[in-house]
Design a protein around this motif. Structure first.
Motif, PDB file in Angstrom:
ATOM      1  N   TYR A   1       0.899  -1.160   0.000  1.00  0.00           N
ATOM      2  CA  TYR A   1       0.000   0.000   0.000  1.00  0.00           C
ATOM      3  C   TYR A   1       0.933   1.204   0.000  1.00  0.00           C
ATOM      4  O   TYR A   1       1.633   1.414   0.981  1.00  0.00           O
TER       5      TYR A   1
ATOM      6  N   VAL B   1       3.392  -5.132   2.191  1.00  0.00           N
ATOM      7  CA  VAL B   1       2.434  -5.792   3.079  1.00  0.00           C
ATOM      8  C   VAL B   1       2.436  -7.303   2.815  1.00  0.00           C
ATOM      9  O   VAL B   1       2.331  -8.101   3.750  1.00  0.00           O
TER      10      VAL B   1
ATOM     11  N   PRO C   1      -1.348 -13.338  13.016  1.00  0.00           N
ATOM     12  CA  PRO C   1      -1.660 -12.220  13.912  1.00  0.00           C
ATOM     13  C   PRO C   1      -2.272 -11.041  13.164  1.00  0.00           C
ATOM     14  O   PRO C   1      -2.194 -10.972  11.936  1.00  0.00           O
ATOM     15  N   SER C   2      -2.860 -10.146  13.926  1.00  0.00           N
ATOM     16  CA  SER C   2      -3.488  -8.958  13.335  1.00  0.00           C
ATOM     17  C   SER C   2      -2.440  -8.172  12.550  1.00  0.00           C
ATOM     18  O   SER C   2      -1.318  -7.977  13.010  1.00  0.00           O
ATOM     19  N   GLY C   3      -2.814  -7.742  11.350  1.00  0.00           N
ATOM     20  CA  GLY C   3      -1.899  -6.955  10.520  1.00  0.00           C
ATOM     21  C   GLY C   3      -0.944  -7.796   9.703  1.00  0.00           C
ATOM     22  O   GLY C   3      -0.061  -7.258   9.026  1.00  0.00           O
ATOM     23  N   SER C   4      -1.095  -9.125   9.734  1.00  0.00           N
ATOM     24  CA  SER C   4      -0.138  -9.970   9.005  1.00  0.00           C
ATOM     25  C   SER C   4      -0.448 -10.008   7.505  1.00  0.00           C
ATOM     26  O   SER C   4       0.356 -10.502   6.718  1.00  0.00           O
ATOM     27  N   GLY C   5      -1.619  -9.502   7.087  1.00  0.00           N
ATOM     28  CA  GLY C   5      -1.905  -9.423   5.648  1.00  0.00           C
ATOM     29  C   GLY C   5      -2.994 -10.373   5.170  1.00  0.00           C
ATOM     30  O   GLY C   5      -3.173 -10.536   3.956  1.00  0.00           O
ATOM     31  N   LYS C   6      -3.769 -10.940   6.092  1.00  0.00           N
ATOM     32  CA  LYS C   6      -4.802 -11.922   5.701  1.00  0.00           C
ATOM     33  C   LYS C   6      -5.861 -11.270   4.802  1.00  0.00           C
ATOM     34  O   LYS C   6      -6.168 -11.781   3.725  1.00  0.00           O
ATOM     35  N   THR C   7      -6.393 -10.122   5.260  1.00  0.00           N
ATOM     36  CA  THR C   7      -7.442  -9.453   4.473  1.00  0.00           C
ATOM     37  C   THR C   7      -6.893  -9.034   3.111  1.00  0.00           C
ATOM     38  O   THR C   7      -7.561  -9.171   2.081  1.00  0.00           O
ATOM     39  N   THR C   8      -5.665  -8.536   3.108  1.00  0.00           N
ATOM     40  CA  THR C   8      -5.075  -8.076   1.846  1.00  0.00           C
ATOM     41  C   THR C   8      -5.017  -9.221   0.837  1.00  0.00           C
ATOM     42  O   THR C   8      -5.341  -9.038  -0.348  1.00  0.00           O
TER      43      THR C   8
HETATM   44  N1  LIG Z   1      -5.997   0.458   2.716  1.00  0.00           N
HETATM   45  C1  LIG Z   1      -4.825   0.365   3.357  1.00  0.00           C
HETATM   46  N2  LIG Z   1      -3.901   1.327   3.201  1.00  0.00           N
HETATM   47  C2  LIG Z   1      -2.703   1.251   3.815  1.00  0.00           C
HETATM   48  N3  LIG Z   1      -2.325   0.229   4.613  1.00  0.00           N
HETATM   49  C3  LIG Z   1      -3.203  -0.759   4.811  1.00  0.00           C
HETATM   50  C4  LIG Z   1      -4.491  -0.750   4.200  1.00  0.00           C
HETATM   51  N4  LIG Z   1      -5.151  -1.873   4.561  1.00  0.00           N
HETATM   52  C5  LIG Z   1      -4.308  -2.559   5.373  1.00  0.00           C
HETATM   53  N5  LIG Z   1      -3.141  -1.894   5.522  1.00  0.00           N
HETATM   54  C6  LIG Z   1      -1.969  -2.346   6.273  1.00  0.00           C
HETATM   55  O1  LIG Z   1      -1.567  -3.581   5.706  1.00  0.00           O
HETATM   56  C7  LIG Z   1      -1.180  -4.494   6.711  1.00  0.00           C
HETATM   57  C8  LIG Z   1      -1.986  -5.784   6.554  1.00  0.00           C
HETATM   58  O2  LIG Z   1      -3.348  -5.474   6.788  1.00  0.00           O
HETATM   59  P1  LIG Z   1      -4.484  -6.581   6.677  1.00  0.00           P
HETATM   60  O3  LIG Z   1      -5.774  -5.910   6.924  1.00  0.00           O
HETATM   61  O4  LIG Z   1      -4.307  -7.330   5.418  1.00  0.00           O
HETATM   62  O5  LIG Z   1      -4.093  -7.507   7.920  1.00  0.00           O
HETATM   63  P2  LIG Z   1      -4.953  -8.639   8.621  1.00  0.00           P
HETATM   64  O6  LIG Z   1      -4.015  -9.764   8.867  1.00  0.00           O
HETATM   65  O7  LIG Z   1      -6.180  -8.930   7.864  1.00  0.00           O
HETATM   66  O8  LIG Z   1      -5.309  -7.921   9.990  1.00  0.00           O
HETATM   67  P3  LIG Z   1      -6.605  -8.169  10.950  1.00  0.00           P
HETATM   68  O9  LIG Z   1      -6.560  -9.598  11.408  1.00  0.00           O
HETATM   69  O10 LIG Z   1      -6.347  -7.232  12.078  1.00  0.00           O
HETATM   70  O11 LIG Z   1      -7.813  -7.823  10.163  1.00  0.00           O
HETATM   71  C9  LIG Z   1      -1.411  -3.798   8.033  1.00  0.00           C
HETATM   72  O12 LIG Z   1      -0.148  -3.316   8.468  1.00  0.00           O
HETATM   73  C10 LIG Z   1      -2.324  -2.655   7.718  1.00  0.00           C
HETATM   74  O13 LIG Z   1      -2.009  -1.549   8.537  1.00  0.00           O
END
Ligand SMILES: Nc1ncnc2c1ncn2[C@@H]1O[C@H](COP(=O)(O)OP(=O)(O)OP(=O)(O)O)[C@@H](O)[C@H]1O
Length: 569
Positions: free
Chosen positions: A341, A346, A365-372
């Motif tokens: 991003y 990420v 863990p939270s922020g590891s990139g699963k949603t991405t």
């Molecule tokens: N739209 C965005 N713009 C910039 N950075 C982002 C954006 N979305 C997510 N991030 C960053 O990308 C990284 C991965 O985010 P992501 O949401 O994929 O993690 P996650 O594992 O799904 O977290 P969670 O379990 O807390 O939902 C995080 O550091 C987050 O801060």
């Protein structure tokens, strides 16, 4: 501005705008001729004896009648063109936005889009309807009047043309000064609107967590917006003053010139009076045009914002060769993808496959990139490196409609459209039978909810699904996914389990869907993970472990640590 708007409109509306411009230009030229002839006729009347005023009076009356008729017709066309323009811009915006990648819809862009559609487009409607006429008149009328005045005195005519150019330049300069502050003011007002929205939607959190920083952020945004608004008023004033002074100075210069020519007897007094009457009227027209400048600037800003939405490019659909997969059993093939991003990496070099049938759990863990990762699979964005293939076809070469037909999503807090529960579910598969619908509703655990609602499936969900509870919304979303039975279903389990019953339902739906399709779950529930065919463990954007729950639980490592910390409680 006229050219930009013309380019943005579809062909029929662009033609209507061009026709309106022609009508308004004709009216402006006729008005100029009327004013010029008025000066000439006054000179002839004052010069009684020397000139026969009748031919001039007839010409003046004829051109006045022509002007009134053309002006009246132009005004009628202007109102019609205004509403056509607004409709066409709304449609173009809607069609364009529907083709933009889902990653484009950041919160700030959503607020901008609402502002553009609800304020910007209606503002632009008054451009053809109201403001285009004075804008064209301010330029063409003085030119036509000055040219007509050449019949009386060509030197004065040239002087009026020269002053028109200077006045036009002064007006452009003052508008340019104001536009920079307009842009800043708009940015801060959008930021404030965004904060207000955030403040309103997060009230429960703000109140219970007593988060002063949220209130501070709102305060800052509102203060910035108020400051920019004040600054814009203060900055615009010198520009307006400059224009008004220039206009008066030009008028004074024309009077001085006339007096000089009268003094050296190269201009008669009656001719001078006639010239002055016309010039005074032209100055009033220019001043009226300047008063509408603020409106024109607002419209210019709206046009720029519509342009920036229309300039956002949909992700291209490329012609790419089929992707070879190791086995016919593979539905999705993720090969060495990385993503960032902005400047922050990420996802880094992630590879995995999803089987045609089966359940894959994504943990970390939270922020590891699963949603991405799940968003990259739905092509919200393209990865910066590597590629993703669905059914042996690179995602970048799949038409958006075909791609979305192959994917269903169940998110933590799904948005429902303002319709009935039945319509929300059926939208996933309009050709589904009533029996399929009943099955999906039952499997999603919605039947008990529906039994308590007076109108059952025909209960309205409210805007965004606001009339249902979070758990009920999620069940509707599960039913939708079950009814769609897409080749790939992406699910995001609730982190803060809404209720154990819903968690169990998501898990059960995932298992059911995995019998006929591929399911990728962002898993927080041990039950889901234990049943998964493969578990992918993500940490800081990399897959660091993979296997089944039983295999991973036996090994020392990240998964075991996660397991101990999160689920073994
Ligand atoms: N739209 C965005 N713009 C910039 N950075 C982002 C954006 N979305 C997510 N991030 C960053 O990308 C990284 C991965 O985010 P992501 O949401 O994929 O993690 P996650 O594992 O799904 O977290 P969670 O379990 O807390 O939902 C995080 O550091 C987050 O801060």
């Amino acid at each position: 501005m006229l050219r930009t708007l013309h380019r943005m409109l579809p062909a029929p509306e662009a033609r209507a705008l061009a026709a309106l411009t022609a009508w308004l230009s004709t009216a402006a030229v006729l008005q100029g001729i009327v004013l010029g002839l008025a000066g000439i006729t006054i000179a002839a009347l004052l010069n009684a004896g020397d000139d026969d005023p009748w031919p001039r009076l007839v010409a003046l009356a004829g051109s006045s009648v022509a002007f009134v008729i053309v002006q009246w017709a132009a005004q009628l066309i202007a109102f019609r063109t205004g509403s056509q323009t607004a409709r066409a811009l709304h449609t173009r915006l809607g069609e364009h936005v529907a083709r933009l990648p889902l990653g484009w819809f950041t919160p700030i862009r959503q607020t901008e889009l609402i502002d553009t559609a609800t304020t910007g487009v209606p503002q632009l409607m008054s451009y053809p309807a109201i403001l285009l006429r004075p804008a064209i008149t301010a330029i063409l009328t003085p030119i036509a009047a000055a040219t007509t005045l050449a019949l009386l005195d060509w030197r004065y005519s040239l002087a009026v043309l020269a002053t028109t150019v200077v006045a036009w330049y002064a007006s452009t300069l003052s508008q340019r000064l104001a536009r920079t502050v307009d842009t800043r003011r708009h940015r801060t007002s959008i930021e404030a609107a965004n904060r207000i929205l955030e403040y309103a939607t997060r009230q429960p959190l703000i109140r219970t967590d007593q988060r002063p920083e949220d209130v501070d952020a709102l305060d800052h945004a509102l203060r910035d917006a108020a400051r920019e608004s004040r600054r814009s008023t203060v900055t615009v004033l010198p520009g307006l003053l400059l224009f008004s002074l220039t206009l008066n100075a030009l008028f004074a210069a024309l009077i001085t010139l006339g007096i000089l020519w009268v003094t050296d007897a190269t201009l008669t007094v009656p001719a001078f009076v006639g010239l002055l009457v016309t010039t005074a009227r032209l100055t009033a027209i220019a001043a009226a045009g300047a008063e509408l400048a603020a409106g024109l600037r607002l419209q210019h800003g709206a046009l720029t914002r519509i342009g920036s939405v229309l300039d956002a490019r949909p992700l291209p659909v490329l012609k790419l060769p089929p992707v070879e997969t190791s086995s016919g059993n593979v539905l999705a093939n993720v090969e060495g993808i990385s993503f960032r991003y902005g400047d922050d990496p990420v996802i880094e070099d992630v590879s995995f496959t999803l089987p045609r049938r089966g359940l894959t759990a994504l943990v970390g863990p939270s922020g590891s990139g699963k949603t991405t990762i799940t968003r990259l699979l739905a092509r919200f964005w393209d990865p910066t490196n590597g590629r993703i293939a669905l059914d042996a076809t690179d995602l970048r070469s799949i038409e958006p409609d075909r791609l979305y037909a192959q994917i269903a999503m169940v998110l933590q807090d799904d948005y429902l459209v303002d319709a009935t529960i039945r319509e929300n579910i059926r939208a996933a598969n309009p050709s589904a039978t009533d029996a399929d619908m009943c099955r999906a509703v039952r499997s999603a655990g919605l039947d008990s909810t529906l039994a308590e609602l007076p109108n059952g499936l025909d209960t309205p969900t409210g805007p965004g699904g606001a009339r249902l509870s979070g758990g009920q919304r999620q069940r509707v979303s599960i039913a939708r996914a079950l009814l769609k039975a897409a080749p790939l279903t992406i699910m995001d389990e609730a982190t803060s389990a809404l209720d154990p019953e819903n968690t169990r339902l998501v898990s059960a739906a995932a298992r059911e869907l995995a019998r006929t399709g591929s399911v990728l779950v962002i898993a927080h529930n041990l039950d889901t993970i234990v049943n998964a065919d493969q578990v992918l463990v993500l940490d800081r954007g990399r897959i660091i472990q993979r296997g089944t729950h039983a295999e991973l639980a036996r090994r020392d490592g990240h998964y075991r640590t996660l397991l101990d910390a999160q689920w073994a409680r």
